[in-house]
Design a protein around this motif. Structure first.
Motif, PDB file in Angstrom:
ATOM      1  N   PHE A 225       0.873  -1.332   0.009  1.00 55.93           N
ATOM      2  CA  PHE A 225       0.102   0.074  -0.007  1.00 55.93           C
ATOM      3  C   PHE A 225       0.924   1.258  -0.064  1.00 55.93           C
ATOM      4  CE2 PHE A 225      -2.537  -3.309   1.846  1.00 55.93           C
ATOM      5  CZ  PHE A 225      -3.937  -2.844   1.774  1.00 55.93           C
ATOM      6  N   LEU A 226       0.618   2.338  -0.976  1.00 54.08           N
ATOM      7  CA  LEU A 226       1.544   3.226  -1.171  1.00 54.08           C
ATOM      8  C   LEU A 226       0.560   4.786  -1.087  1.00 54.08           C
ATOM      9  CD1 LEU A 226       4.027   2.419  -3.909  1.00 54.08           C
ATOM     10  CD2 LEU A 226       4.239   2.378  -1.397  1.00 54.08           C
ATOM     11  N   SER A 227       0.871   5.695  -0.381  1.00 59.74           N
ATOM     12  CA  SER A 227       0.571   6.881  -0.517  1.00 59.74           C
ATOM     13  C   SER A 227       1.369   8.100  -0.058  1.00 59.74           C
ATOM     14  CB  SER A 227      -0.922   7.070   0.294  1.00 59.74           C
ATOM     15  OG  SER A 227      -1.693   8.055  -0.176  1.00 59.74           O
ATOM     16  N   GLY A 228       1.173   9.279  -0.127  1.00 62.30           N
ATOM     17  CA  GLY A 228       1.861  10.218   0.189  1.00 62.30           C
ATOM     18  C   GLY A 228       2.250  11.198  -0.800  1.00 62.30           C
ATOM     19  N   PHE A 229       1.523  10.908  -1.992  1.00 55.37           N
ATOM     20  CA  PHE A 229       1.961  11.702  -3.282  1.00 55.37           C
ATOM     21  C   PHE A 229       0.808  12.072  -4.017  1.00 55.37           C
ATOM     22  CE2 PHE A 229       1.855   7.260  -3.727  1.00 55.37           C
ATOM     23  CZ  PHE A 229       1.042   7.211  -4.845  1.00 55.37           C
ATOM     24  N   TYR A 230       0.912  13.170  -4.910  1.00 53.02           N
ATOM     25  CA  TYR A 230      -0.126  13.726  -5.643  1.00 53.02           C
ATOM     26  C   TYR A 230      -0.404  12.842  -6.834  1.00 53.02           C
ATOM     27  CZ  TYR A 230       0.588  18.194  -3.181  1.00 53.02           C
ATOM     28  OH  TYR A 230       0.691  19.104  -2.269  1.00 53.02           O
TER      29      TYR A 230
ATOM     30  N   LEU B 226      -3.247  -3.275  -8.405  1.00 57.82           N
ATOM     31  CA  LEU B 226      -4.404  -3.729  -8.446  1.00 57.82           C
ATOM     32  C   LEU B 226      -5.604  -2.541  -8.264  1.00 57.82           C
ATOM     33  CD1 LEU B 226      -4.010  -6.614  -5.670  1.00 57.82           C
ATOM     34  CD2 LEU B 226      -3.908  -6.705  -8.302  1.00 57.82           C
ATOM     35  N   ASN B 227      -5.534  -1.709  -7.515  1.00 59.42           N
ATOM     36  CA  ASN B 227      -6.531  -0.377  -7.332  1.00 59.42           C
ATOM     37  C   ASN B 227      -5.782   0.797  -6.880  1.00 59.42           C
ATOM     38  OD1 ASN B 227      -8.730   0.731  -7.008  1.00 59.42           O
ATOM     39  ND2 ASN B 227      -9.275  -0.199  -4.918  1.00 59.42           N
ATOM     40  N   SER B 228      -6.376   1.843  -7.021  1.00 53.39           N
ATOM     41  CA  SER B 228      -6.110   3.079  -6.811  1.00 53.39           C
ATOM     42  C   SER B 228      -7.217   4.028  -6.302  1.00 53.39           C
ATOM     43  CB  SER B 228      -4.987   3.801  -7.914  1.00 53.39           C
ATOM     44  OG  SER B 228      -5.775   4.085  -8.849  1.00 53.39           O
ATOM     45  N   THR B 229      -7.003   5.278  -5.617  1.00 50.79           N
ATOM     46  CA  THR B 229      -8.080   6.079  -5.231  1.00 50.79           C
ATOM     47  C   THR B 229      -7.523   7.341  -5.121  1.00 50.79           C
ATOM     48  OG1 THR B 229      -7.707   5.558  -2.829  1.00 50.79           O
ATOM     49  CG2 THR B 229      -9.018   4.304  -3.692  1.00 50.79           C
ATOM     50  N   GLU B 230      -8.406   8.380  -5.329  1.00 52.94           N
ATOM     51  CA  GLU B 230      -8.025   9.828  -5.218  1.00 52.94           C
ATOM     52  C   GLU B 230      -8.988  10.504  -4.287  1.00 52.94           C
ATOM     53  OE1 GLU B 230      -8.670  14.068  -6.284  1.00 52.94           O
ATOM     54  OE2 GLU B 230      -9.927  12.510  -6.729  1.00 52.94           O
ATOM     55  N   ARG B 231      -8.341  11.416  -3.719  1.00 51.14           N
ATOM     56  CA  ARG B 231      -9.008  12.319  -2.658  1.00 51.14           C
ATOM     57  C   ARG B 231      -8.142  13.663  -2.594  1.00 51.14           C
ATOM     58  NH1 ARG B 231     -12.502  11.485   1.781  1.00 51.14           N
ATOM     59  NH2 ARG B 231     -12.293  12.825   3.542  1.00 51.14           N
ATOM     60  N   LYS B 232      -8.987  14.534  -3.066  1.00 51.74           N
ATOM     61  CA  LYS B 232      -8.428  16.220  -3.008  1.00 51.74           C
ATOM     62  C   LYS B 232      -6.934  16.135  -3.719  1.00 51.74           C
ATOM     63  CE  LYS B 232     -11.315  17.567   0.691  1.00 51.74           C
ATOM     64  NZ  LYS B 232     -11.212  18.143   2.412  1.00 51.74           N
ATOM     65  N   ASN B 233      -6.973  15.665  -4.751  1.00 56.22           N
ATOM     66  CA  ASN B 233      -5.780  15.499  -5.479  1.00 56.22           C
ATOM     67  C   ASN B 233      -4.331  14.643  -4.877  1.00 56.22           C
ATOM     68  OD1 ASN B 233      -6.704  17.250  -7.655  1.00 56.22           O
ATOM     69  ND2 ASN B 233      -6.364  19.215  -6.189  1.00 56.22           N
ATOM     70  N   TRP B 234      -4.898  13.755  -3.850  1.00 58.20           N
ATOM     71  CA  TRP B 234      -3.882  12.959  -3.259  1.00 58.20           C
ATOM     72  C   TRP B 234      -4.344  11.674  -4.004  1.00 58.20           C
ATOM     73  CZ3 TRP B 234       0.471  14.446  -0.731  1.00 58.20           C
ATOM     74  CH2 TRP B 234       0.382  15.577  -0.219  1.00 58.20           C
ATOM     75  N   ALA B 235      -3.363  10.788  -4.149  1.00 57.27           N
ATOM     76  CA  ALA B 235      -3.341   9.372  -4.533  1.00 57.27           C
ATOM     77  C   ALA B 235      -2.991   8.267  -3.474  1.00 57.27           C
ATOM     78  CB  ALA B 235      -2.707   9.073  -5.912  1.00 57.27           C
ATOM     79  N   ALA B 236      -3.352   7.111  -3.645  1.00 55.75           N
ATOM     80  CA  ALA B 236      -3.262   5.936  -2.819  1.00 55.75           C
ATOM     81  C   ALA B 236      -3.253   4.824  -3.686  1.00 55.75           C
ATOM     82  CB  ALA B 236      -4.127   5.825  -1.547  1.00 55.75           C
ATOM     83  N   ILE B 237      -2.255   4.051  -3.721  1.00 52.67           N
ATOM     84  CA  ILE B 237      -2.292   2.733  -4.530  1.00 52.67           C
ATOM     85  C   ILE B 237      -2.361   1.549  -3.824  1.00 52.67           C
ATOM     86  CG2 ILE B 237      -1.245   1.642  -6.458  1.00 52.67           C
ATOM     87  CD1 ILE B 237       0.107   4.347  -7.189  1.00 52.67           C
ATOM     88  N   LEU B 238      -2.922   0.361  -4.178  1.00 49.57           N
ATOM     89  CA  LEU B 238      -2.895  -1.080  -3.775  1.00 49.57           C
ATOM     90  C   LEU B 238      -2.113  -1.763  -4.874  1.00 49.57           C
ATOM     91  CD1 LEU B 238      -3.188  -3.432  -1.806  1.00 49.57           C
ATOM     92  CD2 LEU B 238      -5.682  -3.601  -2.699  1.00 49.57           C
ATOM     93  N   LEU B 239      -0.963  -2.638  -4.476  1.00 51.48           N
ATOM     94  CA  LEU B 239      -0.325  -3.120  -5.507  1.00 51.48           C
ATOM     95  C   LEU B 239       0.048  -4.748  -4.902  1.00 51.48           C
ATOM     96  CD1 LEU B 239       1.605  -0.282  -4.911  1.00 51.48           C
ATOM     97  CD2 LEU B 239       1.823  -0.991  -7.359  1.00 51.48           C
TER      98      LEU B 239
END
Length: 276
Positions: free
Chosen positions: A236-241, A260-273
């Motif tokens: 799981f990764l986040s902390g970037f735009y 596998l999946n990614s989400t976006e919230r107020k221009n911030w991203a999170a990724i599941l790999l």
């Protein structure tokens, strides 16, 4: 004794970095805000030139603006209660401080004593990481939270059934806070370690690894995340735009991960790999 209050406006990925640096200048209390954070220091140890030099060192990397004022000594616990609100992540997770009441109707409750650590759930990155955790089976998994801050992600993993959770951070006050928060939630972590990921050693790789830090650190440390994630395991990764996601995915692919999946919230991203 009076205090100096510094209201700092900066790009969010640098909030954690600046807090760590200001801790070295004897700032002893920090409060997250929508635009950055507020920092407090005893007037008798405050050095304005040292603060200006610190900010000048980072101005080529991020926008920094601040305002300064003198304030009388305060009840800091009372200030926390004014500035820290509970967080709801969908209908599944309720994150509250020790001074808030429980709220029925949620599957999981996490109790946090915020202190100076980031990762309270208010920031878009932490919020997304918590939500993404809910999408993956954690039952019986061994989990590592890199740059854990408050330890909130590892706490969530334990509540989702992880058999073993460990956490790391580069700041000793984050380590102390994470240990406190594990205890508040009745969780006994395997390890809570001080140091960067390249300095630490572990018995074996993990089923699941979290890293909610910032783009530059993620790219620099990706090879270590790959070594510490089992084949078939998850990262799981986040902390970037969102506009940095392509660079992150290029790096993860080169290190054997598939998205596998990614989400976006107020221009911030999170990724599941997944590790191939």
């Amino acid at each position: 004794m009076n205090y100096i209050e510094i209201k700092v406006h900066c790009d969010p990925p640098f909030g954690e970095i600046l807090i760590a640096e200001m801790g070295e200048l004897d700032f002893d209390t920090f409060v997250e805000t929508e635009v950055g954070f507020d920092a407090y220091i005893s007037e008798d140890v405050f050095s304005h030139p040292a603060l200006q030099q610190l900010f000048n060192n980072y101005r080529k990397q991020t926008r920094i603006w601040y305002e300064l004022k003198k304030i009388e000594k305060q009840n800091w616990n009372e200030e926390w209660e004014k500035n820290y609100d509970p967080i709801e992540v969908g209908t599944d997770i309720f994150v509250r401080a020790t001074f808030h009441e429980s709220k029925p109707g949620f599957k999981h409750e996490i109790i946090i004593h915020p202190q100076m650590s980031f990762g309270t759930g208010h920031h878009e990155t932490t919020h997304q990481m918590l939500a993404l955790e809910m999408t993956l089976d954690h039952q019986g998994k061994k989990v590592l939270d890199v740059g854990a801050g408050t330890g909130i992600l590892a706490i969530m993993a334990s509540k989702l059934g992880a058999s073993e959770v460990s956490a790391t951070d580069i700041d000793d006050w984050c380590i102390d806070n994470a240990k406190e928060n594990f205890a508040l939630n009745g969780i006994a972590p395997k390890d809570v370690l001080l140091g960067t990921i390249d300095e630490l050693s572990f018995d074996e790789p993990f089923d699941i690894l979290y890293a909610n830090i910032n783009k530059n650190v993620l790219l620099a440390e990706m090879e270590y995340y790959a070594k510490l994630t089992k084949p078939g395991g998850h990262l799981f990764l986040s902390g970037f735009y969102t506009y940095d996601e392509a660079d992150i995915l290029e790096c993860t692919a080169a290190n054997g991960f598939e998205k596998l999946n990614s989400t976006e919230r107020k221009n911030w991203a999170a990724i599941l790999l997944k590790k191939l």
